[in-house]
Design a protein around this motif. Structure first.
Motif, PDB file in Angstrom:
ATOM      1  N   ILE A   1       0.826  -1.221   0.000  1.00 29.46           N
ATOM      2  CA  ILE A   1       0.000   0.000   0.000  1.00 29.46           C
ATOM      3  C   ILE A   1       0.863   1.274   0.000  1.00 29.46           C
ATOM      4  O   ILE A   1       0.582   2.199  -0.776  1.00 29.46           O
ATOM      5  N   PRO A   2       1.929   1.339   0.822  1.00 28.09           N
ATOM      6  CA  PRO A   2       2.775   2.541   0.722  1.00 28.09           C
ATOM      7  C   PRO A   2       3.337   2.736  -0.685  1.00 28.09           C
ATOM      8  O   PRO A   2       3.413   3.861  -1.181  1.00 28.09           O
ATOM      9  N   MET A   3       3.708   1.629  -1.329  1.00 32.43           N
ATOM     10  CA  MET A   3       4.249   1.781  -2.690  1.00 32.43           C
ATOM     11  C   MET A   3       3.182   2.271  -3.655  1.00 32.43           C
ATOM     12  O   MET A   3       3.467   3.012  -4.594  1.00 32.43           O
ATOM     13  N   MET A   4       1.947   1.848  -3.413  1.00 30.86           N
ATOM     14  CA  MET A   4       0.850   2.324  -4.267  1.00 30.86           C
ATOM     15  C   MET A   4       0.569   3.805  -4.014  1.00 30.86           C
ATOM     16  O   MET A   4       0.301   4.565  -4.938  1.00 30.86           O
ATOM     17  N   LYS A   5       0.646   4.200  -2.749  1.00 32.99           N
ATOM     18  CA  LYS A   5       0.395   5.610  -2.450  1.00 32.99           C
ATOM     19  C   LYS A   5       1.478   6.497  -3.047  1.00 32.99           C
ATOM     20  O   LYS A   5       1.209   7.613  -3.476  1.00 32.99           O
ATOM     21  N   LEU A   6       2.688   5.985  -3.066  1.00 32.84           N
ATOM     22  CA  LEU A   6       3.778   6.739  -3.700  1.00 32.84           C
ATOM     23  C   LEU A   6       3.756   6.555  -5.223  1.00 32.84           C
ATOM     24  O   LEU A   6       4.577   7.126  -5.927  1.00 32.84           O
ATOM     25  N   ARG A   7       2.841   5.738  -5.687  1.00 32.91           N
ATOM     26  CA  ARG A   7       2.688   5.397  -7.115  1.00 32.91           C
ATOM     27  C   ARG A   7       3.925   4.741  -7.699  1.00 32.91           C
ATOM     28  O   ARG A   7       4.198   4.853  -8.895  1.00 32.91           O
ATOM     29  N   LEU A   8       4.667   4.055  -6.812  1.00 38.02           N
ATOM     30  CA  LEU A   8       5.774   3.229  -7.295  1.00 38.02           C
ATOM     31  C   LEU A   8       5.211   1.900  -7.779  1.00 38.02           C
ATOM     32  O   LEU A   8       5.817   1.210  -8.581  1.00 38.02           O
ATOM     33  N   ALA A   9       4.038   1.534  -7.253  1.00 40.57           N
ATOM     34  CA  ALA A   9       3.326   0.354  -7.740  1.00 40.57           C
ATOM     35  C   ALA A   9       1.939   0.815  -8.172  1.00 40.57           C
ATOM     36  O   ALA A   9       1.304   1.598  -7.467  1.00 40.57           O
ATOM     37  N   GLN A  10       1.491   0.357  -9.349  1.00 45.98           N
ATOM     38  CA  GLN A  10       0.146   0.716  -9.817  1.00 45.98           C
ATOM     39  C   GLN A  10      -0.545  -0.528 -10.356  1.00 45.98           C
ATOM     40  O   GLN A  10      -0.827  -0.628 -11.556  1.00 45.98           O
ATOM     41  N   PRO A  11      -0.836  -1.492  -9.464  1.00 51.44           N
ATOM     42  CA  PRO A  11      -1.516  -2.704  -9.952  1.00 51.44           C
ATOM     43  C   PRO A  11      -2.928  -2.369 -10.443  1.00 51.44           C
ATOM     44  O   PRO A  11      -3.553  -1.438  -9.930  1.00 51.44           O
ATOM     45  N   ASP A  12      -3.391  -3.143 -11.409  1.00 54.02           N
ATOM     46  CA  ASP A  12      -4.764  -2.948 -11.900  1.00 54.02           C
ATOM     47  C   ASP A  12      -5.774  -3.468 -10.896  1.00 54.02           C
ATOM     48  O   ASP A  12      -6.885  -2.972 -10.818  1.00 54.02           O
ATOM     49  N   ALA A  13      -5.370  -4.536 -10.176  1.00 57.42           N
ATOM     50  CA  ALA A  13      -6.318  -5.149  -9.241  1.00 57.42           C
ATOM     51  C   ALA A  13      -5.590  -5.634  -7.995  1.00 57.42           C
ATOM     52  O   ALA A  13      -4.456  -6.101  -8.074  1.00 57.42           O
ATOM     53  N   LEU A  14      -6.272  -5.537  -6.873  1.00 53.29           N
ATOM     54  CA  LEU A  14      -5.765  -6.076  -5.621  1.00 53.29           C
ATOM     55  C   LEU A  14      -6.626  -7.261  -5.244  1.00 53.29           C
ATOM     56  O   LEU A  14      -7.856  -7.161  -5.225  1.00 53.29           O
ATOM     57  N   ILE A  15      -5.986  -8.369  -4.935  1.00 53.34           N
ATOM     58  CA  ILE A  15      -6.719  -9.551  -4.488  1.00 53.34           C
ATOM     59  C   ILE A  15      -6.387  -9.750  -3.024  1.00 53.34           C
ATOM     60  O   ILE A  15      -5.255 -10.056  -2.660  1.00 53.34           O
ATOM     61  N   ASP A  16      -7.384  -9.528  -2.210  1.00 50.28           N
ATOM     62  CA  ASP A  16      -7.187  -9.495  -0.758  1.00 50.28           C
ATOM     63  C   ASP A  16      -7.295 -10.910  -0.184  1.00 50.28           C
ATOM     64  O   ASP A  16      -8.342 -11.544  -0.285  1.00 50.28           O
ATOM     65  N   ILE A  17      -6.204 -11.386   0.401  1.00 47.49           N
ATOM     66  CA  ILE A  17      -6.216 -12.745   0.959  1.00 47.49           C
ATOM     67  C   ILE A  17      -6.346 -12.739   2.480  1.00 47.49           C
ATOM     68  O   ILE A  17      -6.179 -13.776   3.124  1.00 47.49           O
ATOM     69  N   ASN A  18      -6.650 -11.587   3.059  1.00 52.46           N
ATOM     70  CA  ASN A  18      -6.665 -11.488   4.526  1.00 52.46           C
ATOM     71  C   ASN A  18      -7.685 -12.395   5.207  1.00 52.46           C
ATOM     72  O   ASN A  18      -7.514 -12.755   6.358  1.00 52.46           O
ATOM     73  N   GLY A  19      -8.733 -12.769   4.476  1.00 57.55           N
ATOM     74  CA  GLY A  19      -9.754 -13.594   5.114  1.00 57.55           C
ATOM     75  C   GLY A  19      -9.441 -15.083   5.095  1.00 57.55           C
ATOM     76  O   GLY A  19     -10.223 -15.895   5.598  1.00 57.55           O
ATOM     77  N   LEU A  20      -8.309 -15.475   4.526  1.00 61.95           N
ATOM     78  CA  LEU A  20      -8.079 -16.905   4.289  1.00 61.95           C
ATOM     79  C   LEU A  20      -7.440 -17.600   5.485  1.00 61.95           C
ATOM     80  O   LEU A  20      -6.221 -17.646   5.631  1.00 61.95           O
ATOM     81  N   ALA A  21      -8.283 -18.179   6.333  1.00 61.28           N
ATOM     82  CA  ALA A  21      -7.789 -18.844   7.544  1.00 61.28           C
ATOM     83  C   ALA A  21      -6.830 -19.986   7.195  1.00 61.28           C
ATOM     84  O   ALA A  21      -5.930 -20.298   7.960  1.00 61.28           O
ATOM     85  N   GLU A  22      -7.028 -20.619   6.013  1.00 63.71           N
ATOM     86  CA  GLU A  22      -6.150 -21.744   5.627  1.00 63.71           C
ATOM     87  C   GLU A  22      -4.685 -21.321   5.553  1.00 63.71           C
ATOM     88  O   GLU A  22      -3.795 -22.166   5.560  1.00 63.71           O
ATOM     89  N   LEU A  23      -4.450 -20.021   5.429  1.00 60.95           N
ATOM     90  CA  LEU A  23      -3.064 -19.567   5.293  1.00 60.95           C
ATOM     91  C   LEU A  23      -2.499 -19.045   6.616  1.00 60.95           C
ATOM     92  O   LEU A  23      -1.377 -18.557   6.672  1.00 60.95           O
ATOM     93  N   SER A  24      -3.304 -19.118   7.688  1.00 64.65           N
ATOM     94  CA  SER A  24      -2.889 -18.503   8.955  1.00 64.65           C
ATOM     95  C   SER A  24      -2.439 -19.507  10.007  1.00 64.65           C
ATOM     96  O   SER A  24      -2.256 -19.148  11.156  1.00 64.65           O
ATOM     97  N   HIS A  25      -2.275 -20.768   9.604  1.00 63.87           N
ATOM     98  CA  HIS A  25      -1.916 -21.785  10.603  1.00 63.87           C
ATOM     99  C   HIS A  25      -0.468 -21.613  11.058  1.00 63.87           C
ATOM    100  O   HIS A  25       0.404 -21.205  10.307  1.00 63.87           O
ATOM    101  N   LEU A  26      -0.250 -21.978  12.334  1.00 65.77           N
ATOM    102  CA  LEU A  26       1.086 -21.897  12.908  1.00 65.77           C
ATOM    103  C   LEU A  26       1.194 -23.019  13.914  1.00 65.77           C
ATOM    104  O   LEU A  26       0.412 -23.088  14.870  1.00 65.77           O
ATOM    105  N   GLY A  27       2.132 -23.954  13.710  1.00 64.66           N
ATOM    106  CA  GLY A  27       2.248 -25.053  14.666  1.00 64.66           C
ATOM    107  C   GLY A  27       3.300 -26.059  14.236  1.00 64.66           C
ATOM    108  O   GLY A  27       3.960 -25.901  13.200  1.00 64.66           O
ATOM    109  N   VAL A  28       3.428 -27.121  15.048  1.00 63.45           N
ATOM    110  CA  VAL A  28       4.435 -28.139  14.782  1.00 63.45           C
ATOM    111  C   VAL A  28       3.760 -29.334  14.120  1.00 63.45           C
ATOM    112  O   VAL A  28       2.714 -29.787  14.553  1.00 63.45           O
TER     113      VAL A  28
END
Ligand SMILES: Cc1cc2nc3c(=O)[nH]c(=O)nc-3n(C[C@H](O)[C@H](O)[C@H](O)COP(=O)(O)OP(=O)(O)OC[C@H]3O[C@@H](n4cnc5c(N)ncnc54)[C@H](O)[C@@H]3O)c2cc1C
Lengths: 288, 789
Positions: free
Chosen positions: A39-66
């Motif tokens: 996001i900072p890079m987008m605000k500085l317009r160093l990055a200008q992606p056409d689309a953002l795909i938000d993965i924040n809701g994906l619990a499958e990617l949030s596991h932490l364990g042994v």
């Protein structure tokens, strides 16, 4: 106020959905995890992606364990979660010591492990920590999943082996009993990126070093590591002169660049000094 | 915390809105139909503008106007005067002279479109060699930056000096010991968390222009708009709402303000312009940038006799420093410090470089920061040369209390002081001798610990109007006090708080003078339609000037109340005496119990009570305060640091600050001011810096690069106080807003260099980043104002 250029926004409902969205939007789509780099890079317009795909809701990617003899860290695990996890701290003090000095609590609450590695900033702390412990990265694409050693993950500044249609899903770190690890960083101020930082991982066997890992960041170390120094340590006692010599070899192998954080000679000096300090503490922590 | 009747600790009245998030800043101003502006800035430090093509931007469906230097030239507004009577381009016409300079202004329906349209403007530049290193600005053949000025052949702005050169040279010629040291006070930035911005609303029907803008000097802005743009002054209203930090960076008028006004006039709609963080750091007023050489002459037994200073002052591309007209180097005269000297002399040369304009912003009391840093570093250099303790050397040479009022070798009259007492208190609080013992033990073990001292005297509260004006506007300030029939009061002042707590302290002054609760006094400020004229808040001048005006206007009200009370009590005014007890203030007939409270008097003043001839109804009064002299706050600071020799990292372990700012109206607010200033000082000493590469690229244009200190870098401040009232101020107060920013950097730097003494390091320039400390130890110091290569 800094404002980004316009972009589409999609919220992924599942990992397959995220892959599908990546395919639909093509090369100019970007995943957004914590957003603290993108996001900072987008605000500085160093990055200008056409689309953002938000993965924040994906619990499958949030596991932490042994899992057996492996520590598994989902790509969406937040810095703060890694820092708070007791198991991580027991087996890998290096992660806690690195996380404590990454950014500030606000960034750590949102920023993710996967985002950090995929951003591939040449000063990224976690890249050094994962290099030291020889982690593996698991990458999922339309054709399935593949595993890449972390020391082959970064192909250059801001470049990784993750292809446009792919997602980094998790990191796997082998747990070896008796190993010790530590992280040392010099920053100009709390929350600043490192001037230089070093991580160390040591396993002693019969009084000599059986396994050695050195991670270095912000000092132009290829793949964030120092293989010659690691090789030098194997089979030797973890005593001051040996660790100093390994640190010297590590510093020699770096190609730091001057910037406002410091000149080349200073950064190289720090690479050695911090490698030595990290190795010493890792040695103290390794049982043998 | 209960509300005291007069001076004392009370919670800030402002806090109720700030801690609830109910403050109202300029970006909170939203008007119907409002448009948004954005500025296109120069990527070059020095370049000729070949052409500007705005057609694509104008074709953007949401763009309403694109303003260039050419548009402004048509209105005679392409250039504007600076606070130092130089000129500054509002939008560049001929050349750009620093990276980030304003080139074009887009007005659009929303922020996003305005920003998008900037990318549609096509500017062709022809790059020119830039002057970045101030030390090369006067070289033969250096590019001429200000070729817009007729007949200009070099980059020099001024030569200025103070003191007696011959007398000083004579002392040096005879001196037993002399020391000399070059040092840089690097370019830093006030970096307020609220950036600059404006909402301009020109009403075509009434011809009234209203500008909301976070300015520290609303009245000066109004007058300057009138003088520059030719608008009638009574049709201009400047409203300075809550300000998210000023520190001197919000005194002047920025091109963006003028553009917003022109944008509103051109489109007939209100126009908002808010700069972003990088724009703020790159283009608004920087501070310091003084390249100094100090010399001290002394006797072998440690009596300081004379100081000599040469300064090269980098003013950037336009001389925009904010300071009284007669003082091109501000009040640098106080480089003589707090010491009893025989002679002193300084020479300052101001130069143009291809960097942003500005000059004195950032809590510096008009260059006193630089002067104090110089003299306090020089004292340590001398202590090192003589091999004596730095505290002892100061104690021996400080002015003694019986010498006040004291006229310094540069002609300034220090009003009051008791310096030894203040330094001794700081040393006692620090446990100075024990610290020195600890340091000696640590040195044996190869550990680096340092103890740094600074003793500062400031000259604040500009100032006597005979000597001090900005662009011809005298530095006296007004106050108006209205007392309502029920005895509640409204105070209107010309100064403008940016966090100093005026709504509280000024209510306390009125409360103390009238014997009413500060809760019963509303303080109005920051709106030119509602307040009397005055020059605003900076240079620690609010309490010395507006605070004095407040006390004086309250005394006028009190005198009027005496006349009314006399009529009420059927007594002669001379027979009344003023008393204040827990219940409040009243006029009573001396020797009798008969009296009237201020509230009773206020009601009577508005009633049908018959008043004697010559006594008007109401109690309201106005006053303009013209200070007879500056006030001279002082303080003794001690900093303790630990340095890691392997990495160069500095940890500030302790900081003891004893301030004497005369009478304290609200000690809690004073302490808050000191806390902030100390944090600022740690920042400047250890991390804050705006460096440039050879091409003039700004290397500190974001908060990732321009580092502000956090709580983690600050120890728990240990504060102390002594109170030496100002003899000429109505309530004996002196300014304190900048004391800690002035006094702390030399204490931190002295501490670090004290730690490095085993390496024979006598000086290293700020900021003392880990790299700079390590290089100083190696004997190969970094030049901190240029890119590290
Ligand atoms: C003020 C500040 C200070 C900082 N200080 C430090 C510091 O001291 N040390 C340090 O190491 N870092 C520091 N950082 C960086 C911080 O650690 C990273 O910004 C953050 O952790 C990146 O993670 P994210 O989830 O926010 O990534 P995002 O910004 O969301 O993404 C970064 C990039 O990774 C890609 N990406 C994200 N997740 C995936 C995925 N699962 N698979 C494939 N691609 C993916 C995105 O598309 C994007 O290109 C700092 C950041 C800030 C803002």
């Amino acid at each position: 106020m800094q404002v980004p250029a316009s972009f589409e926004y999609e919220r992924a409902e599942s990992v397959p959905h995220a892959l599908e969205l990546l395919e639909r939007y093509g090369e100019d789509a970007r995943l957004v995890a914590g957003g603290h780099s993108l996001i900072p890079m987008m605000k500085l317009r160093l990055a200008q992606p056409d689309a953002l795909i938000d993965i924040n809701g994906l619990a499958e990617l949030s596991h932490l364990g042994v899992d057996g003899d492996t520590l598994v860290i989902g790509a969406l695990v937040r810095h703060a979660a890694l820092l708070a996890d007791e198991v991580v701290g027991t087996y890998f003090p290096i992660f806690h010591e690195a996380e404590r000095v990454i950014a500030d609590p606000v960034v750590r609450n949102r920023g993710t492990v996967g985002g950090s590695l995929c951003q591939a900033d040449p000063s990224e702390d976690l890249s050094a920590a994962f290099a030291a412990v020889r982690a593996e990265a698991v990458i999922l694409g339309p054709g399935g999943s593949r595993t890449v050693p972390i020391r082959e993950f970064h192909v250059g500044p801001y470049e990784t082996v993750v292809e446009p249609g792919e997602i980094l899903t998790e990191l796997r770190v082998p747990i070896r009993p008796g190993a010790g690890s530590a992280y040392e960083k010099v920053e100009r101020r709390v929350g600043d990126w490192p001037v230089a930082a070093a991580g160390a991982y040591l396993r002693l066997d019969g009084g000599v070093i059986a396994e050695a890992g050195i991670g270095l960041t912000a000092v132009g170390a290829e793949h964030f590591t120092a293989p010659d120094a690691e090789a030098y340590l194997i089979g030797k006692a973890a005593e001051e002169a040996v660790l100093r010599e390994a640190a010297r070899i590590a510093a020699e192998s770096c190609e730091p660049q001057a910037d406002q954080r410091g000149p080349v000679d200073y950064k190289r000096h720090l690479a050695g000094e911090l490698t030595y300090r990290a190795l010493s503490r890792a040695a103290e922590r390794s049982g043998s | 915390m209960s509300t005291p009747m007069g001076f004392g600790r009370m919670h800030r009245k402002e806090d109720a809105r700030f801690i609830r998030g109910r403050g109202s800043y300029v970006d909170d101003v939203n008007l119907p139909g409002m448009l948004y502006g954005a500025i296109l800035r120069s990527p070059h430090a020095h370049a000729r503008i070949v052409s500007i093509d705005t057609s694509a931007a104008l074709a953007h469906p949401k763009v309403k106007a694109v303003i260039t230097g050419e548009t402004l030239a048509g209105l005679n507004l392409a250039w504007m005067p600076t606070l130092s009577a130089d000129t500054q381009a509002v939008l560049a016409t001929d050349k750009v002279r620093f990276q980030g300079q304003e080139v074009a202004f887009v007005v659009a329906e929303d922020r996003y479109s305005a920003r998008d349209a900037l990318e549609l403007i096509d500017v062709e530049y022809e790059a020119l060699d830039a002057v970045i290193d101030a030390r090369k600005s006067l070289d033969e053949g250096a590019p001429i930056i200000r070729d817009d000025q007729e007949g200009r052949a070099d980059n020099k702005i001024f030569d200025w000096g103070a003191g007696d050169k011959d007398a000083t040279d004579a002392v040096f010629a005879q001196a037993e010991v002399t020391v000399a040291q070059d040092m840089l006070y690097p370019r830093v930035h006030p970096a307020p968390l609220e950036t600059c911005g404006a909402v301009a609303d020109f009403d075509k029907v009434t011809g009234k222009l209203t500008v909301w803008c976070p300015t520290q000097a609303p009245h000066a802005h109004r007058t300057l708009y009138a003088l520059v743009a030719g608008l009638p002054e009574h049709k201009i209203r400047v409203i300075s709402p809550d300000i998210g930090g000023g520190f001197g960076g919000k005194v002047g008028i920025y091109p963006g303000y003028v553009c917003a006004i022109v944008g509103s006039i051109v489109t007939g709609k209100p126009v908002k312009w808010m700069e972003d963080r990088s724009e703020n750091l790159m283009s608004t007023a920087f501070a310091r940038d003084y390249h100094m050489r100090g010399e001290v002459a002394a006797t072998r037994d440690g009596r300081i006799q004379a100081i000599r200073v040469k300064v090269l002052a980098d003013h950037g591309a336009f001389n925009g420093t904010a300071q009284p007209t007669k003082f091109p180097a501000g009040f640098f005269h106080v480089f003589t410090g707090s010491y009893d000297l025989r002679a002193a002399h300084c020479e300052v040369t101001g130069v143009y470089t291809n960097k942003a304009p500005g000059g004195v912003a950032y809590a510096c009391s008009f260059r006193i920061t630089e002067a104090v840093y110089l003299v306090e570093r020089m004292i340590d250099v001398l202590a090192d040369e003589l091999g004596v303790d730095a505290a002892e050397l100061r104690m021996k040479n400080l002015l003694r209390s019986e010498q006040f009022p004291y006229t310094s070798p540069t002609g300034w009259e220090y009003d009051s002081g008791d310096y030894q007492k203040t330094l001794q208190l700081a040393m006692d609080m620090a446990g100075y001798d024990a610290l020195r013992r600890e340091q000696a033990e640590k040195r044996e073990r190869g550990e680096l610990m340092g103890i740094g001292i600074s003793f500062f005297t400031e000259a604040v509260g500009a100032g006597p109007r005979k000597h001090m004006d900005i662009l011809g506007l005298g530095m006296a300030d007004g106050a108006e006090l209205r007392v309502h029939p029920t005895g509640k009061a409204v105070l209107r002042v010309s100064c403008q708080s940016q966090g100093q707590g005026h709504e509280t302290t000024f209510a306390q002054i009125v409360g103390a003078e009238l014997g009413i609760s500060p809760d019963d006094v509303e303080v109005v400020h920051g709106d030119t339609d509602q307040t009397p004229f005055g020059l605003g808040t900076y240079g620690s001048r609010s309490t010395p000037v507006s605070g004095a005006a407040t006390a004086m206007v309250a005394r006028k009200v009190r005198e009027r109340a005496r006349q009314v009370a006399a009529a009420m009590l059927e007594a002669s005014p001379e027979d009344l005496e003023w008393t204040v007890d827990e219940a409040g203030g009243s006029w009573t007939v001396a020797g009798t119990g008969a009296g009237k409270s201020i509230q009773e008097i206020a009601l009577a003043a508005h009633s049908n009570l018959e008043l004697p001839e010559g006594v008007e109804g109401h109690l309201d009064a106005t006053c303009v305060y013209n200070p007879p002299n500056l006030t001279y706050p002082f303080g003794a600071y001690i900093c303790v640091v630990d340095v890691d020799p392997g990495t160069g990292q500095v940890k500030v372990r302790r900081f003891i600050a004893v301030d004497d700012c005369g009478v304290r109206i609200n000690p809690m607010i004073v302490e808050g001011q000191v806390h902030g200033g100390l944090a600022d000082g740690v920042g400047m000493a250890l991390m804050q810096l705006m460096a440039f590469d050879e091409d003039g690229n700004h290397l500190g244009a974001s908060f990732m690069d321009y580092l502000l200190p956090t709580a983690m870098e600050c120890p728990s401040w240990e504060l102390g106080e002594t109170v030496t009232p100002s003899p000429h101020h109505p309530i004996g107060a002196k300014g304190v807003g900048e004391s800690a920013t002035v006094g702390s950097p030399p204490a931190v730097v002295n501490a670090v260099l004290d730690a490095l003494r085993p390496y024979g390091v006598r000086h290293a320039d700020m900021p003392l980043t880990p790299a700079a400390v390590w290089r100083a130890i190696k004997g190969d110091p970094i030049r901190t104002d240029m890119a590290i290569t």
